[in-house]
Design a protein around this motif. Structure first.
Motif, mmCIF file in Angstrom:
data_model
loop_
_atom_site.group_PDB
_atom_site.id
_atom_site.type_symbol
_atom_site.label_atom_id
_atom_site.label_comp_id
_atom_site.label_asym_id
_atom_site.label_seq_id
_atom_site.Cartn_x
_atom_site.Cartn_y
_atom_site.Cartn_z
ATOM 1 N N ARG A 403 0.861 -1.254 -0.088
ATOM 2 C CA ARG A 403 0.017 0.085 0.084
ATOM 3 C C ARG A 403 0.800 1.376 -0.074
ATOM 4 N N GLY A 404 1.876 1.042 0.742
ATOM 5 C CA GLY A 404 2.833 2.420 0.719
ATOM 6 C C GLY A 404 3.440 2.747 -0.431
ATOM 7 N N LEU A 405 3.608 1.632 -1.645
ATOM 8 C CA LEU A 405 4.210 2.041 -2.614
ATOM 9 C C LEU A 405 3.144 2.899 -3.595
ATOM 10 N N ARG A 406 1.648 2.768 -3.153
ATOM 11 C CA ARG A 406 1.040 3.480 -3.823
ATOM 12 C C ARG A 406 1.053 4.959 -3.531
ATOM 13 N N ILE A 407 1.195 5.074 -2.267
ATOM 14 C CA ILE A 407 1.364 6.558 -1.816
ATOM 15 C C ILE A 407 2.592 7.123 -2.218
ATOM 16 N N TYR A 408 3.648 6.357 -2.339
ATOM 17 C CA TYR A 408 5.093 6.850 -2.979
ATOM 18 C C TYR A 408 4.784 7.544 -4.353
ATOM 19 N N ARG A 409 3.987 6.679 -5.139
ATOM 20 C CA ARG A 409 3.948 6.997 -6.495
ATOM 21 C C ARG A 409 2.876 8.098 -6.550
ATOM 22 N N HIS A 410 1.857 8.264 -5.853
ATOM 23 C CA HIS A 410 0.888 9.263 -5.945
ATOM 24 C C HIS A 410 1.904 10.676 -5.632
ATOM 25 N N ALA A 411 2.377 10.693 -4.547
ATOM 26 C CA ALA A 411 3.181 11.657 -3.937
ATOM 27 C C ALA A 411 4.120 12.272 -4.937
ATOM 28 N N LEU A 412 4.910 11.404 -5.693
ATOM 29 C CA LEU A 412 5.658 11.905 -6.610
ATOM 30 C C LEU A 412 4.928 12.455 -8.151
ATOM 31 N N SER A 413 3.803 12.186 -7.980
ATOM 32 C CA SER A 413 2.913 12.708 -9.118
ATOM 33 C C SER A 413 2.604 13.970 -8.885
ATOM 34 N N ARG A 414 2.781 14.360 -7.493
ATOM 35 C CA ARG A 414 2.074 15.748 -7.063
ATOM 36 C C ARG A 414 3.493 16.450 -6.744
ATOM 37 N N GLY A 415 4.722 15.943 -6.813
ATOM 38 C CA GLY A 415 5.950 16.676 -6.678
ATOM 39 C C GLY A 415 6.289 16.577 -5.301
ATOM 40 N N VAL A 416 6.195 15.547 -4.477
ATOM 41 C CA VAL A 416 6.607 15.307 -3.029
ATOM 42 C C VAL A 416 7.336 13.856 -3.093
ATOM 43 N N LEU A 417 8.443 13.946 -2.425
ATOM 44 C CA LEU A 417 9.042 12.657 -2.099
ATOM 45 C C LEU A 417 8.720 12.210 -0.725
ATOM 46 N N LEU A 418 7.641 11.114 -0.684
ATOM 47 C CA LEU A 418 7.427 10.511 0.659
ATOM 48 C C LEU A 418 7.671 9.095 0.417
ATOM 49 N N ARG A 419 8.335 8.318 1.277
ATOM 50 C CA ARG A 419 8.845 7.116 1.144
ATOM 51 C C ARG A 419 8.222 6.096 2.329
ATOM 52 N N PRO A 420 6.997 6.006 2.335
ATOM 53 C CA PRO A 420 6.324 5.102 3.464
ATOM 54 C C PRO A 420 7.359 3.811 3.752
ATOM 55 N N ILE A 421 7.421 3.414 4.758
ATOM 56 C CA ILE A 421 8.009 1.954 5.603
ATOM 57 C C ILE A 421 6.957 1.070 5.600
ATOM 58 N N GLY A 422 6.603 0.148 4.677
ATOM 59 C CA GLY A 422 5.516 -0.608 4.897
ATOM 60 C C GLY A 422 4.180 0.021 4.795
ATOM 61 N N ASN A 423 3.659 -0.028 6.037
ATOM 62 C CA ASN A 423 2.247 0.748 6.205
ATOM 63 C C ASN A 423 2.445 2.110 6.879
ATOM 64 N N VAL A 424 3.635 2.556 7.016
ATOM 65 C CA VAL A 424 3.654 3.595 7.792
ATOM 66 C C VAL A 424 4.309 4.768 6.792
ATOM 67 N N VAL A 425 3.382 5.860 6.882
ATOM 68 C CA VAL A 425 3.726 7.152 6.130
ATOM 69 C C VAL A 425 4.447 8.180 7.207
ATOM 70 N N TYR A 426 5.642 8.526 6.822
ATOM 71 C CA TYR A 426 6.193 9.436 7.879
ATOM 72 C C TYR A 426 6.540 10.675 6.872
ATOM 73 N N PHE A 427 7.109 11.579 7.811
ATOM 74 C CA PHE A 427 7.488 12.992 7.580
ATOM 75 C C PHE A 427 8.719 13.099 8.277
ATOM 76 N N MET A 428 9.994 13.644 7.688
ATOM 77 C CA MET A 428 11.023 13.734 8.588
ATOM 78 C C MET A 428 11.833 14.714 7.637
ATOM 79 N N PRO A 429 11.304 16.033 7.550
ATOM 80 C CA PRO A 429 11.751 16.932 6.585
ATOM 81 C C PRO A 429 12.944 17.847 6.924
ATOM 82 N N PRO A 430 13.611 18.309 6.024
ATOM 83 C CA PRO A 430 14.724 19.255 6.254
ATOM 84 C C PRO A 430 14.258 20.307 7.023
#
Ligand code: PMP
Length: 455
Positions: A403-430
């Motif tokens: 499922r996380g991979l779907r989020i990764y792909r969607h985020a890229l299409s919106r210009g954001v790099l998110l890289r979920p770990i399994g079922n966990v979406v996280y934010f650790m920005p600069p």
């Protein structure tokens, strides 16, 4: 998908002909995973060869603190480049490594007075593990050869670091190559009982550690753990009280405490080092990633005078720590680290981050009402959103569904790099992210979660 036009395409083809990428099933690049060639970076942004930009919400594997191509760090590295790019650190020294050691020992928990350098996080863990083992030998306690680690922990990929880690996905296949460690259940607060506080749960879980220490202290060199957040272990978090209890128990049982602050160090958890939140000083503190603000590979292991003294002897006793890496204490990397520490000093970074993390937490917690979000948790500048198939029972999605991979792909299409770990979406920005950019990142994550959980 956005950005995958002709001029990116030639780089992708050349890449896939020869580059074997880390932590990747390369066949995924046939369909599941787009390959994004990056031409330049600036602040929170990465830009591909078509000018499409991606907001780096994961700090490029948790390393970047002050943005890509930060002018101050660039200038410091450039200046150092004209003076000295590299020199052997055995028998020779240089100003950047001296100044960095003075700075690190000044800002680290009091009593960590000695710095040993390597060039990545895994190597820092290897150094700490070997040093602890070797210390006990040097002081005549040669039976202390084992290590206690937490379930769900991660300390890197080299064989020693992999052995003391506990993420099955990375470890299982290599088990025949790894030393046997004592694994204790993690204080991970996602598993707390309904109504139980983080502190109560962490305290309760400590009974396992106490029992392990009682049973194994005579044969144990050190306990190793990631203070407060098990980052690669799906950003699971626990209360500082666990570290307080552990420090006291390690002293009582005469076992070292190794704090792996490779990921959580340099402000990620809200304080400069996570250990500060428990008011403890580990015997070894491993630093990397944010040490150079994510610019260049460098790691450091900080330790105490008593540890140093146990190796300080006549050469013929063969007590010295004969560990080395070619690029130990590289001057360019040290110059980047010094510039990064300078930014912490002059720009009131931890104070500024308090406002940013409050905003990030506020926005991310809006996701908590989603029917497939079990928890939104936060420690400082790290926020994680745990997805589940069923909220009431917290039944996870099977990993095979990706499922996380779907989020990764969607985020890229919106210009954001998110890289979920399994079922966990996280934010650790600069730390140079703005509140408006946080809003964008969380909104994109929300859309991604909708998409990933709609069936
Ligand atoms: N320890 C921790 C806590 C980490 O998160 C990592 C990397 N993600 C490492 C060690 C290993 O660092 P490196 O990848 O630089 O070897």
């Amino acid at each position: 998908m956005a950005g995958m036009s002709s001029s990116n395409t030639s780089y992708v083809a050349r890449d896939l002909a020869h580059v074997w990428h880390p932590c990747t099933q390369m066949k995924d690049h046939e369909q599941q995973l787009p390959m994004i060639p990056i031409r330049r970076g600036e602040g929170v942004w990465l830009e591909d060869f078509e000018g499409v930009r991606y907001l780096d919400a994961v700090s490029s594997w948790w390393v970047n603190l002050f943005g890509h191509a930060n002018p101050r760090i660039n200038a410091a590295v450039r200046e150092q480049l004209d003076r000295l790019e590299q020199v052997i650190l055995a028998g020779f020294t240089h100003e950047p490594v001296i100044r960095l050691s003075e700075s690190l020992t000044a800002i680290a928990p009091q009593g960590l007075t000695r710095c040993f350098y390597a060039d990545n996080g895994s190597s820092a863990v290897e150094v700490a593990v070997k040093m602890s083992f070797h210390y006990w030998r040097n002081v005549g306690r040669g039976a202390k050869t084992r290590f206690i680690a937490l379930s769900n922990s991660y300390h890197g990929e080299t064989l020693g670091a992999l052995a003391v880690g506990n993420v099955e996905l990375y470890k299982a296949i290599y088990k025949p190559l790894l030393m046997d460690v004592i694994t204790v259940p993690s204080p991970d607060c996602f598993e707390r009982e309904p109504g139980e506080s983080w502190a109560e749960h962490s305290r309760r879980k400590f009974t396992h550690m106490e029992a392990a220490l009682q049973k194994h202290a005579h044969e144990t060199a050190a306990v190793i753990l990631e203070p407060l957040v098990q980052c690669a272990g799906s950003m699971r978090m626990y209360d500082p009280v666990y570290l307080e209890l552990l420090r006291e128990a390690c002293d009582r049982h005469e076992v070292h405490l190794i704090a792996d602050e490779v990921a959580v160090g340099f402000g990620r958890t809200g304080t400069l080092f996570a250990c500060e939140q428990a008011g403890i000083r580990p015997d070894f503190m491993c630093l990397s990633k944010g040490l150079t603000s994510g610019y260049l590979p460098l790691s450091a292991v900080l330790t105490t005078e008593p540890v140093y003294a146990a190796f300080y002897d006549e050469y013929v006793k063969l007590n010295a720590f004969l560990h080395s890496h070619s690029f130990t204490g590289n001057p360019l990397a040290c110059a980047a680290a010094l510039a990064s520490l300078d930014i912490f000093r002059t720009d009131n970074v931890l104070e500024r981050n308090r406002a940013l993390s409050a905003h990030l937490g506020l926005r991310a917690r809006e996701l908590e009402s989603h029917p497939h979000v079990a928890e939104v948790r936060q420690r400082g500048m790290i926020v994680a959103v745990e997805l589940v198939r069923e909220k009431a029972t917290r039944q996870p999605y099977p990993w095979q569904e990706r499922r996380g991979l779907r989020i990764y792909r969607h985020a890229l299409s919106r210009g954001v790099l998110l890289r979920p770990i399994g079922n966990v979406v996280y934010f650790m920005p600069p730390y140079v992210i703005t509140p408006e950019q946080i809003d964008l990142v969380v909104e994109v994550a929300r859309e991604g979660i909708e998409l990933a959980t709609c069936d």
